[in-house]
Enzyme design. Structure first.
Site, PDB file in Angstrom:
ATOM      1  CB  CYS A  33      -0.906   0.013   1.222  1.00  0.00           C
ATOM      2  SG  CYS A  33       0.063   0.007   2.739  1.00  0.00           S
ATOM      3  CB  CYS A 102      -1.839  -3.125   8.309  1.00  0.00           C
ATOM      4  SG  CYS A 102      -3.024  -3.087   6.964  1.00  0.00           S
TER       5      CYS A 102
HETATM    6 FE1  FES Z   1      -1.215   0.306   4.381  1.00  0.00          FE
HETATM    7 FE2  FES Z   1      -2.614  -0.863   6.222  1.00  0.00          FE
HETATM    8  S1  FES Z   1      -3.293  -0.333   4.235  1.00  0.00           S
HETATM    9  S2  FES Z   1      -0.511  -0.429   6.264  1.00  0.00           S
END
Ligand code: FES
Length: 127
Positions: A33, A102
């Protein structure tokens, strides 16, 4: 979707900030992400006296960063090295499966900060 503990650590994160002249600093990014976590350790005689973090990321990343710092504060460096993202997620009463990645940020950032400390202090005690 999120446990009360996750919401608590997200809304009221512990140990947010920076440590000047930290013994070790670790920065890691999540490839999935692009979120980033930075962790600062203050280590004395092999004990983590203080720990702070800055996370530019989602709520789960902030909550796991907060919980991870609480879990390693006061511990030896050796103990902190055994911290896993699974243990952090369990301490938060679980994370949704899609958010488990995450929690890796917290584990990896702690390890990166300890690696930095060991690189700077190769002969320092770890416990
Ligand atoms: Fe990036 Fe959770 S979506 S660390």
């Amino acid at each position: 979707m999120y446990s009360e503990k996750v919401m608590d650590h997200f809304s009221n994160p512990r140990n947010v900030g920076e440590i000047e002249n930290a013994s070790g600093v670790g920065t890691v990014g999540n490839a999935k992400c692009g979120d980033i976590m930075k962790i600062f350790l203050d280590i004395e005689n092999g004990i983590i006296k203080d720990v702070k973090f800055k996370t530019f990321g989602c709520g789960a990343a902030i909550a796991t960063s907060s919980m991870a710092t609480e879990m390693i504060k006061g511990k030896t460096v050796k103990e902190a090295l055994t911290l896993t993202n699974k243990a952090v997620a369990e301490a938060l009463d679980g994370l949704p499966e899609v958010k488990m990645h995450c929690s890796l940020l917290a584990e990896e950032a702690v390890k990166a900060a300890i690696d930095d400390y060991i690189a700077k202090n190769p002969d320092a005690p770890l416990e």
